[in-house]
Write a protein that holds these residues in place. Structure first.
Motif, mmCIF file in Angstrom:
data_model
loop_
_atom_site.group_PDB
_atom_site.id
_atom_site.type_symbol
_atom_site.label_atom_id
_atom_site.label_comp_id
_atom_site.label_asym_id
_atom_site.label_seq_id
_atom_site.Cartn_x
_atom_site.Cartn_y
_atom_site.Cartn_z
ATOM 1 N N ILE A 138 0.822 -1.210 0.000
ATOM 2 C CA ILE A 138 0.000 0.000 0.000
ATOM 3 C C ILE A 138 0.856 1.260 0.000
ATOM 4 C CG2 ILE A 138 -1.676 1.348 1.349
ATOM 5 C CD1 ILE A 138 -2.844 -0.991 -0.214
ATOM 6 N N GLU A 139 2.026 1.192 0.609
ATOM 7 C CA GLU A 139 2.921 2.350 0.622
ATOM 8 C C GLU A 139 3.323 2.783 -0.787
ATOM 9 O OE1 GLU A 139 5.401 2.357 4.816
ATOM 10 O OE2 GLU A 139 6.135 1.134 3.142
ATOM 11 N N GLN A 140 3.207 1.881 -1.751
ATOM 12 C CA GLN A 140 3.599 2.192 -3.128
ATOM 13 C C GLN A 140 2.510 2.940 -3.899
ATOM 14 O OE1 GLN A 140 5.392 -1.316 -5.154
ATOM 15 N NE2 GLN A 140 5.221 -2.318 -3.178
ATOM 16 N N VAL A 141 1.299 2.992 -3.342
ATOM 17 C CA VAL A 141 0.193 3.653 -4.031
ATOM 18 C C VAL A 141 0.409 5.163 -4.013
ATOM 19 C CG1 VAL A 141 -2.295 4.028 -4.077
ATOM 20 C CG2 VAL A 141 -1.388 1.788 -3.433
ATOM 21 N N ASP A 142 0.215 5.800 -5.149
ATOM 22 C CA ASP A 142 0.416 7.245 -5.293
ATOM 23 C C ASP A 142 -0.791 8.012 -4.758
ATOM 24 O OD1 ASP A 142 1.119 9.795 -6.002
ATOM 25 O OD2 ASP A 142 1.116 9.453 -8.157
ATOM 26 N N LEU A 143 -0.563 8.810 -3.720
ATOM 27 C CA LEU A 143 -1.624 9.615 -3.117
ATOM 28 C C LEU A 143 -1.464 11.100 -3.425
ATOM 29 C CD1 LEU A 143 -1.700 7.995 0.464
ATOM 30 C CD2 LEU A 143 -3.132 7.399 -1.500
ATOM 31 N N ARG A 179 -6.819 9.205 -10.436
ATOM 32 C CA ARG A 179 -5.374 8.954 -10.405
ATOM 33 C C ARG A 179 -5.027 7.966 -9.294
ATOM 34 N NH1 ARG A 179 -1.687 12.814 -12.767
ATOM 35 N NH2 ARG A 179 -2.819 14.169 -14.207
ATOM 36 N N TRP A 180 -5.633 8.149 -8.147
ATOM 37 C CA TRP A 180 -5.390 7.234 -7.027
ATOM 38 C C TRP A 180 -5.858 5.823 -7.380
ATOM 39 C CZ3 TRP A 180 -9.787 5.319 -4.235
ATOM 40 C CH2 TRP A 180 -9.448 4.380 -3.253
ATOM 41 N N ALA A 181 -7.051 5.700 -7.934
ATOM 42 C CA ALA A 181 -7.599 4.378 -8.259
ATOM 43 C C ALA A 181 -6.726 3.648 -9.269
ATOM 44 C CB ALA A 181 -9.026 4.515 -8.786
ATOM 45 N N ARG A 182 -6.216 4.373 -10.255
ATOM 46 C CA ARG A 182 -5.360 3.736 -11.263
ATOM 47 C C ARG A 182 -4.042 3.272 -10.649
ATOM 48 N NH1 ARG A 182 -7.526 8.015 -14.678
ATOM 49 N NH2 ARG A 182 -8.956 7.055 -16.188
ATOM 50 N N SER A 183 -3.482 4.087 -9.776
ATOM 51 C CA SER A 183 -2.238 3.693 -9.114
ATOM 52 C C SER A 183 -2.477 2.492 -8.210
ATOM 53 C CB SER A 183 -1.688 4.865 -8.292
ATOM 54 O OG SER A 183 -0.552 4.466 -7.549
ATOM 55 N N TYR A 184 -3.534 2.541 -7.438
ATOM 56 C CA TYR A 184 -3.907 1.455 -6.528
ATOM 57 C C TYR A 184 -4.100 0.154 -7.308
ATOM 58 C CZ TYR A 184 -6.545 -0.452 -2.469
ATOM 59 O OH TYR A 184 -6.996 -1.193 -1.394
ATOM 60 N N HIS A 185 -4.840 0.257 -8.411
ATOM 61 C CA HIS A 185 -5.108 -0.911 -9.246
ATOM 62 C C HIS A 185 -3.810 -1.494 -9.806
ATOM 63 C CE1 HIS A 185 -7.114 -3.445 -12.202
ATOM 64 N NE2 HIS A 185 -6.394 -2.880 -13.154
ATOM 65 N N MET A 192 -15.086 2.473 -4.202
ATOM 66 C CA MET A 192 -13.817 2.486 -4.918
ATOM 67 C C MET A 192 -12.975 1.268 -4.560
ATOM 68 S SD MET A 192 -13.944 5.132 -6.862
ATOM 69 C CE MET A 192 -12.244 5.226 -7.411
ATOM 70 N N ARG A 193 -12.979 0.910 -3.297
ATOM 71 C CA ARG A 193 -12.199 -0.261 -2.874
ATOM 72 C C ARG A 193 -12.759 -1.534 -3.493
ATOM 73 N NH1 ARG A 193 -11.713 -3.854 1.556
ATOM 74 N NH2 ARG A 193 -13.444 -2.941 2.697
ATOM 75 N N TYR A 194 -14.093 -1.620 -3.595
ATOM 76 C CA TYR A 194 -14.696 -2.791 -4.232
ATOM 77 C C TYR A 194 -14.250 -2.896 -5.690
ATOM 78 C CZ TYR A 194 -17.912 -2.636 -0.232
ATOM 79 O OH TYR A 194 -18.450 -2.606 1.029
ATOM 80 N N LEU A 195 -14.233 -1.767 -6.380
ATOM 81 C CA LEU A 195 -13.833 -1.769 -7.790
ATOM 82 C C LEU A 195 -12.369 -2.169 -7.943
ATOM 83 C CD1 LEU A 195 -14.239 -1.075 -10.810
ATOM 84 C CD2 LEU A 195 -13.578 1.276 -10.239
ATOM 85 N N VAL A 196 -11.503 -1.534 -7.150
ATOM 86 C CA VAL A 196 -10.070 -1.762 -7.323
ATOM 87 C C VAL A 196 -9.663 -3.163 -6.886
ATOM 88 C CG1 VAL A 196 -7.766 -1.024 -6.607
ATOM 89 C CG2 VAL A 196 -9.517 0.686 -7.121
ATOM 90 N N THR A 197 -10.042 -3.552 -5.683
ATOM 91 C CA THR A 197 -9.624 -4.872 -5.197
ATOM 92 C C THR A 197 -10.338 -5.980 -5.959
ATOM 93 O OG1 THR A 197 -11.267 -4.831 -3.402
ATOM 94 C CG2 THR A 197 -9.052 -4.030 -2.891
ATOM 95 N N GLY A 198 -11.599 -5.773 -6.275
ATOM 96 C CA GLY A 198 -12.339 -6.788 -7.018
ATOM 97 C C GLY A 198 -11.742 -7.046 -8.379
ATOM 98 N N SER A 199 -11.311 -5.976 -9.036
ATOM 99 C CA SER A 199 -10.737 -6.131 -10.369
ATOM 100 C C SER A 199 -9.358 -6.775 -10.324
ATOM 101 C CB SER A 199 -10.633 -4.768 -11.064
ATOM 102 O OG SER A 199 -9.746 -3.913 -10.365
ATOM 103 N N ALA A 200 -8.718 -6.737 -9.151
ATOM 104 C CA ALA A 200 -7.379 -7.320 -9.017
ATOM 105 C C ALA A 200 -7.396 -8.729 -8.425
ATOM 106 C CB ALA A 200 -6.493 -6.411 -8.155
ATOM 107 N N LEU A 201 -8.537 -9.174 -7.915
ATOM 108 C CA LEU A 201 -8.620 -10.492 -7.283
ATOM 109 C C LEU A 201 -8.482 -11.638 -8.279
ATOM 110 C CD1 LEU A 201 -11.367 -10.098 -4.523
ATOM 111 C CD2 LEU A 201 -9.004 -10.853 -4.188
ATOM 112 N N GLY A 202 -8.873 -11.384 -9.492
ATOM 113 C CA GLY A 202 -8.784 -12.441 -10.502
ATOM 114 C C GLY A 202 -9.128 -11.893 -11.867
#
Length: 214
Positions: A65-70, A84-90, A141-151
């Protein structure tokens, strides 16, 4: 000749080795014994820095998480900052998929994760969203980002074309696997774009009605 001194064991070295192990082999491969072997130390020495494996997993998750751009928060208007945050997080989660199930449970007591939640929530409230709605947006936003990265959606279909004989609308499904990165990335971008546009429209409507300050 004097024997070379072993590199000092630090929290940073432990987290780095644990992160590499999780990235390469998954969470199930991480154990105190395996980690000690990777670091070339005796198992008990790890307990000078971490009391349990769970603490190490938390540290690995927070290091991701420290690598995510805030930096967008406080620099851009809330729609652009959120995008911008969501794209970095993703992008960070896609690069470290094996730790996503841990991150999906929420920030817990992790400093970097709490700092990220503070940045997102604070930016939304400062932009005029009521705290309750800002909480909903952060969760969405967390549902979108983490959900899209789960699989991968595109990798979820078998490549055997005969399987889809009875599913005529899915006759091109076997082709998805070869283009899974492009398909999954486009799906994330579509979801993010629609979400931001929808939120912007809602805020404009509420502002017009006097429910949210500009």
């Amino acid at each position: 000749m004097a024997r070379p001194r072993q590199a000092l064991l630090t929290r940073e070295r432990i987290i780095e080795a644990a992160s590499a192990l999780v990235d390469e082999e998954g969470l199930e491969a991480l154990s105190m014994r395996r980690l000690a072997t990777e670091l070339g130390v005796q198992g008990p020495s790890l307990y000078n820095h971490f009391g349990t494996k769970a603490e190490i997993v938390d540290a690995v998750a927070d290091a991701v998480i420290e690598q995510v751009d805030l930096t967008g928060f406080g620099t851009y208007e809330w729609p652009e900052a959120l995008s911008r945050w969501a794209r970095s997080y993703h992008a960070i989660l896609v690069a470290h998929p094996n730790i996503v199930p841990v991150l999906a449970t929420g920030p817990g007591r992790r400093p970097a994760a709490l700092a990220m939640a503070e940045a997102v929530f604070g930016a939304l409230v400062d932009a005029g969203w009521p705290p309750a709605r800002a909480t909903h947006i952060g969760a969405l936003m967390r549902y979108l980002v983490t959900g899209s990265a789960l699989g991968s959606f595109a990798l979820g279909f078998d490549i055997d074309p005969q399987l889809y004989d009875q599913y005529p609308h899915l006759h091109r499904a076997p082709l998805l696997a070869a283009h899974h990165e492009a398909v999954d990335e486009a799906a994330f971008e579509l979801g993010l774009d629609l979400l931001i546009k929808g939120l912007s429209a809602q805020k404009a409507l509420f502002a017009h009605e006097g429910e949210i300050s500009r």
